[in-house]
Write an enzyme that holds these catalytic residues in place. Structure first.
Site, PDB file in Angstrom:
ATOM      1  N   SER A 375       1.019  -1.254   0.097  1.00  0.00           N
ATOM      2  CA  SER A 375      -0.001   0.115  -0.076  1.00  0.00           C
ATOM      3  C   SER A 375       1.026   1.327  -0.056  1.00  0.00           C
ATOM      4  O   SER A 375       1.718   1.324  -0.779  1.00  0.00           O
ATOM      5  CB  SER A 375      -0.903  -0.105   1.043  1.00  0.00           C
ATOM      6  OG  SER A 375      -2.089   0.840   0.900  1.00  0.00           O
ATOM      7  N   ASP A 495      -8.467  -5.887  -5.763  1.00  0.00           N
ATOM      8  CA  ASP A 495      -8.018  -4.825  -4.879  1.00  0.00           C
ATOM      9  C   ASP A 495      -8.901  -3.327  -5.265  1.00  0.00           C
ATOM     10  O   ASP A 495      -8.556  -2.992  -6.430  1.00  0.00           O
ATOM     11  CB  ASP A 495      -6.465  -4.659  -4.873  1.00  0.00           C
ATOM     12  CG  ASP A 495      -6.189  -3.667  -3.812  1.00  0.00           C
ATOM     13  OD1 ASP A 495      -7.080  -2.724  -3.390  1.00  0.00           O
ATOM     14  OD2 ASP A 495      -4.964  -3.702  -3.443  1.00  0.00           O
ATOM     15  N   HIS A 526      -6.855  -6.103  -0.749  1.00  0.00           N
ATOM     16  CA  HIS A 526      -5.662  -5.423  -0.196  1.00  0.00           C
ATOM     17  C   HIS A 526      -5.038  -6.042   0.765  1.00  0.00           C
ATOM     18  O   HIS A 526      -4.773  -5.559   1.954  1.00  0.00           O
ATOM     19  CB  HIS A 526      -6.263  -3.946   0.250  1.00  0.00           C
ATOM     20  CG  HIS A 526      -5.077  -2.927   0.191  1.00  0.00           C
ATOM     21  ND1 HIS A 526      -4.611  -2.446  -0.837  1.00  0.00           N
ATOM     22  CD2 HIS A 526      -4.684  -1.982   1.077  1.00  0.00           C
ATOM     23  CE1 HIS A 526      -3.712  -1.400  -0.723  1.00  0.00           C
ATOM     24  NE2 HIS A 526      -3.713  -1.275   0.471  1.00  0.00           N
TER      25      HIS A 526
END
Length: 810
Positions: A375, A495, A526
């Site tokens: 991320s 995601d 995610h």
């Protein structure tokens, strides 16, 4: 289950014997044994680490079965040879597979082949000495039922503890680094790196806190590489103040004034700033003044701490114990991230504290750095790579943003990251501004921070959703050409936080950079995948980093496939391919006809829907996005029948969508505003993967002996469902040309638009239908104005182009 191992290195017998000697499986005590059964017994003795006596060892042997009729102790004491059958019956048990569930004692080789485990080449039904040595070597390199190589499971039981302090340098097996460094003796220290920026405008260059963990052997002259994770969350977050900044998304879509902007009009150009002079160095030391008890770690990094790598964590500008202010992805944040690498490579100053300017070097570093993280962490790795900084050898970029516009916007619309409606760049900046957590420090910086936060809020421009200078400054695509580090990408095909477009543009954007690039695409959202049972992800990274940072010629570049993709139909199935999302992939063209997607005739129909719902239904969907999604795509539901257009094919042959689906429409709105959203759907009753991986064992994977653990997980089937959303996309009808040029929208006038859906790789099973849903308000991502807008589409000038995959699985 299936065992998917992509990081096993082909190795010849001489190398196998040498590595078995290095691992102390072949020793002076057994090298003279001329009977395979005796050597096999000694291998087992070395593996049963908890059996400290002959009696305990024999007791352990008796709990295993060698054949359907003899336990292992009986077999060893009554036979002069070791049969292929007995070896692999034993091997499967050592690998924690269960008889009568995973294999049968009568035919273990069939299970070996089904599970995809390596079998040694053999000419007869009995093993010779060299065959046994080779078979044991491959057994050590093989994953067990819990997703861990046998050698790593032995490490977790303490096999390498006697190696601690004796080796003094990395120990390799099958091209990978072994855990021969005692993680309980790690050196922990804090330094403050001086960056070439002054983001808080206090007249001093920003100092950045870095937390370092390195093997004790570095004190004796060992130079080690560094795994560096830049995490703005590392020093804490401001969740409460961040929540207060969340934006209201229940607002109407607004008309935008048309413009004739060209890219040059909004292009970001960095303006040189006069910076303060560097600090005067008042002395040098090699010992840090500050330590720490426990870092906010990443389990993949934990794994490497016992394998001869240092790990560094830094939160960057505007975080606790560092200087500066948060900027959410702009060039200042890249500079901050890169500064740590420059210090590790010997090209930047750092100090023992923020007061007296006593310099400390990374004298223990071999000057080679890899970046890891998911991320925002992976995003900063990508950003650092685009700088071309010296010393950055590779990045492992997981679920990373490659353009912040593609994270918070899409097609001229404000689009929320999945699950976070109302978040934006200013909210994230506030959440990660951990200088707030130290009141004395925050008091000094508060006016400056309020000014900066207001600037971010204004410049991100939630009123239009257009691409502007603010977003151009946060677009790493522009600097892809500068990437010199090798890149290993990991991303979830489901995601909807960091959407797949981010990784697809990185994948295709560095094709001609003359760097190694690999990509792993999974069926998750995610998430991290380093603790999955069905893929040897940790081994892949070990092979990769041993090659990249230790300079070992282990053929990682050719062994690891360029593309690894998890199958979306069969659990625990991963396939390798030569490419993904290539624009040259063949495309299937479908035409829109009332409620059908057809490939032959073109019909000319005018189809309409209205975006406005009853107040009751609107408010229910605002609070229950999952219910809205179900009603939107459910063919049997009529709740949204007048508020969407839904098209399906007839039952189709199996096909694979590979890349970016393009939708071309002729569309009109009855107002001077409008937006459209799209979802591509797989229709057909089937068991599909659960949205999140199933927890198989809490703390089920030990990183090494008496060291940190990770949860073992795997995707499993949920109950049967009738559909699965494959991909989606959005557009503001006033951004028909591009995301920064705004065009007028005359009511009831038809305009051509072309929309690129998020890229994917998806296998549609035989007998299913492919569906397309066209709608306006996306309750999970767009603004929700519930406006009385009627949309019309002319099917005669509309089509959908589906990219298909034709290559065979490698």
């Amino acid at each position: 289950m299936k065992n998917n191992q992509f990081a096993i290195r082909p190795t010849d017998l001489d190398t196998q014997i040498q590595e078995l000697q290095n691992l102390h499986f072949l020793t002076s005590n057994n090298e003279m044994m001329d009977k395979p059964i005796d050597l096999f017994t000694d291998f087992l003795r070395l593996s049963f680490l908890k059996a400290k006596s002959k009696a305990a060892f024999e007791q352990k042997l008796s709990t295993y079965m060698a054949t359907q009729n003899q336990d292992l102790l009986e077999y060893i004491t009554s036979n002069k040879e070791i049969s292929i059958q007995a070896f692999y019956n034993t091997a499967l048990q050592l690998l924690r597979f269960n008889p009568d569930v995973d294999f049968s004692f009568e035919d273990p080789l069939s299970a070996m082949k089904k599970i995809q485990l390596k079998i040694v080449d053999h000419k007869t039904n009995f093993m010779g000495l060299n065959e046994l040595k080779s078979a044991w070597y491959w057994l050590l390199a093989t994953h067990n039922k819990d997703g861990q190589t046998f050698i790593d499971s032995l490490a977790a039981d303490g096999y390498f503890v006697p190696f601690y302090g004796e080796i003094g340098s990395p120990l390799l097996f099958n091209g990978k680094s072994m855990p021969v460094f005692n993680p309980h003796k790690l050196i922990r220290e804090v330094v403050y790196v001086e960056s070439s920026q002054d983001t808080d405008e206090d007249g001093k260059l920003d100092l950045l806190k870095a937390e370092i963990l390195r093997p004790a052997e570095t004190e004796n002259g060992l130079k080690v590489p560094t795994i560096y994770t830049a995490s703005p969350y590392n020093q804490g977050t401001n969740d409460e103040t961040g929540d207060k900044l969340m934006h209201n998304v229940n607002v109407p879509l607004k008309h935008k004034e048309p413009n004739n902007l060209e890219y040059k009009d909004i292009e970001y150009k960095q303006i040189p700033k006069k910076l303060p002079d560097p600090r005067t160095v008042n002395g040098q030391v090699e010992v840090a003044e500050e330590s720490f008890a426990r870092e906010q770690s990443y389990t993949l990094n934990d794994y490497f701490l016992a394998r001869g790598f240092a790990v560094v964590y830094a939160a960057g500008i505007g975080t606790k114990d560092s200087d500066g202010v948060r900027t959410t992805g702009d060039p200042e944040e890249t500079t901050s991230t890169v500064s740590i690498i420059e210090w590790l490579a010997g090209n930047r100053h750092a100090f023992t504290n923020k007061v007296d300017n006593i310099q400390i070097r990374a004298w223990w570093s071999n000057k080679l750095v890899a970046m890891t993280g998911r991320s925002y962490l992976g995003t900063l790795a990508t950003a650092a790579a685009t700088s071309g900084v010296e010393g950055l050898k590779t990045i492992i970029s997981e679920a990373a943003i490659s353009s912040w516009y593609d994270y918070y916007r899409d097609g001229g619309l404000v689009i929320a990251p999945g699950g976070f409606p109302g978040e934006d760049a200013d909210v994230l900046a506030e959440e990660t501004f951990s200088r707030r957590l130290q009141p004395g420090d925050f008091n000094k910086i508060k006016p400056m921070w309020n000014k900066k936060l207001k600037e971010i809020t204004e410049d991100q421009d939630r009123n239009t959703g257009d691409y502007n200078t603010f977003w151009d400054a946060r677009n790493y695509h522009k600097n892809f050409k500068n990437i010199k580090a090798d890149v290993l990408m990991v991303h979830g095909l489901n995601d909807w936080n960091v959407k797949p477009r981010n990784v697809e543009r990185l994948w295709n954007g560095i094709r001609h950079n003359d760097v190694m690039q690999k990509i792993i695409l999974h069926q998750g959202q995610h998430i991290y995948i380093n603790a999955f049972r069905s893929i040897d992800y940790t081994d892949i990274i070990n092979l990769w980093l041993t090659h990249e940072l230790l300079g070992v010629d282990n053929q990682a570049e050719s062994i690891i496939p360029d593309v690894i993709i998890q199958d979306n139909v069969k659990t625990e199935t991963w396939n390798s391919y030569s490419d993904w999302s290539n624009d040259n992939n063949p495309k299937i063209e479908y035409h829109l006809s009332k409620d059908k997607l057809i490939t032959d005739e073109v019909t000319n129909d005018k189809l309409t829907f209205n975006d406005q719902l009853s107040d009751e239904l609107f408010h229910r969907y605002v609070n229950h996005n999952d219910e809205w999604q179900k009603d939107l795509v459910d063919i049997s539901s009529d709740k949204l029948a007048d508020h969407r257009l839904l098209f399906t094919t007839n039952n189709i042959e199996e096909n694979v969508i590979d890349g970016k689906t393009i939708i071309n429409l002729k569309v009109a709105s009855n107002h001077n505003i409008g937006m459209l959203s799209f979802q591509l759907i797989d229709y057909g009753e089937a068991k599909r993967f659960k949205a999140s991986p199933t927890l198989l064992a809490h703390n089920g994977l030990a990183e090494t002996y008496d060291w940190r653990e990770d949860d073992l997980r795997e995707f499993t089937y949920g109950p049967k469902t009738n559909y699965k959303m494959i991909t989606k996309g959005h557009i503001n009808l006033q951004n028909r040309d591009n995301t920064y040029k705004v065009s007028d929208l005359e009511p009831n006038t038809f305009y051509p638009i072309s929309v690129e859906l998020q890229p994917t790789f998806y296998r549609i099973p035989k007998g299913h239908k492919l569906g397309l849903v066209i709608y306006a308000t996306d309750f999970g991502m767009t603004v929700r104005g519930n406006q009385d807008i009627k949309y019309s589409i002319q099917t005669g000038e509309s089509n959908i182009l589906i990219p298909t995959h034709k290559d065979k699985i490698i």
